[in-house]
Design an enzyme around this catalytic site. Sequence first.
Site, PDB file in Angstrom:
ATOM      1  N   SER A  89       0.813  -1.223   0.000  1.00  0.00           N
ATOM      2  CA  SER A  89       0.000   0.000   0.000  1.00  0.00           C
ATOM      3  C   SER A  89       0.842   1.268   0.000  1.00  0.00           C
ATOM      4  CB  SER A  89      -0.930   0.002   1.221  1.00  0.00           C
ATOM      5  OG  SER A  89      -0.188  -0.128   2.429  1.00  0.00           O
ATOM      6  N   GLY A 107      -1.899  -4.315   1.336  1.00  0.00           N
ATOM      7  CA  GLY A 107      -1.955  -5.505   2.163  1.00  0.00           C
ATOM      8  C   GLY A 107      -0.991  -6.601   1.763  1.00  0.00           C
ATOM      9  N   ASN A 165       4.120  -5.144   5.739  1.00  0.00           N
ATOM     10  CA  ASN A 165       3.001  -5.942   6.253  1.00  0.00           C
ATOM     11  C   ASN A 165       3.482  -7.207   6.961  1.00  0.00           C
ATOM     12  OD1 ASN A 165       0.666  -4.357   5.459  1.00  0.00           O
ATOM     13  ND2 ASN A 165       1.241  -4.839   3.356  1.00  0.00           N
ATOM     14  N   ASP A 210      -4.504   7.156  10.085  1.00  0.00           N
ATOM     15  CA  ASP A 210      -4.124   5.871  10.688  1.00  0.00           C
ATOM     16  C   ASP A 210      -2.699   5.884  11.226  1.00  0.00           C
ATOM     17  OD1 ASP A 210      -2.492   5.638   8.434  1.00  0.00           O
ATOM     18  OD2 ASP A 210      -3.668   4.052   7.502  1.00  0.00           O
ATOM     19  N   HIS A 233       0.166   5.211   6.941  1.00  0.00           N
ATOM     20  CA  HIS A 233       0.345   5.487   5.516  1.00  0.00           C
ATOM     21  C   HIS A 233       0.634   6.965   5.266  1.00  0.00           C
ATOM     22  CE1 HIS A 233      -2.044   1.737   5.563  1.00  0.00           C
ATOM     23  NE2 HIS A 233      -1.304   1.434   4.509  1.00  0.00           N
TER      24      HIS A 233
END
Length: 232
Positions: free
Chosen positions: A56, A93, A121, A203, A206
């Site tokens: 991502s 992801g 991840n 979040d 990112h």
Amino acid sequence: MVPARQRTYGTDYAILQRICGIVLAMLLLLGVAGPAAAQDAKAEGRVLKLVALGDSLTAGYLLPESAAFPTVLQAALRAKGHKVEIANAGVSGDTASGGLARVDWSVPDGTDGVILELGANDMLRGIDPAVTRKALDGIVSRLKARGIPVMLAGMYAARNLGPDYQKRFEAIYADLAKEYDLVLYPFFLDGVQGADPRLALPDGLHPSAEGVKTIVERILPSVETFLARLKG
């Protein structure tokens, strides 16, 4: 008194140089002035095709395509005179193992180089670093077998995973860079993670559009080193 032929030597020599230049240009166009010279002339006008293979962070999570890392990096490189096209092969992801599973179709034939950004991840899920190492090694070796050079973008481990995990995880990138002689950018989120909150999405994981600009600004010298290798 100077003979007439000597007085016109400078003019005749200039004419001769001009004729030689025209002949050489014609030979280059015909491809008979030597393979090295013809190849150099062709390379100067060729667009380098890169693929950004990642998760991502590469894909541009919750950002428009125009603000995603590959697009912003491409614009920055073109502004500096580099003829490049960067395909966005980021999948939100994705793990390193996921990247290995799709590398053959995510990186098409004719690709000149790959910027590899995977592993974040894996770290967030606490995957055994040995698994991540094996997958990243597989990606690099598979691309190498196809004659496609790789630039590696590393990742740091979260401190709450403990010093042992941190050491094993972060060593992956330096070790692979050394083994395969890769251009390495140690930490993809350098200058973004834990910095100005405006550089990250709510979040906290990112990058925002401004954060992507910061990433590109910081990674740019390493990418230019990678391009120099490709051109060399």
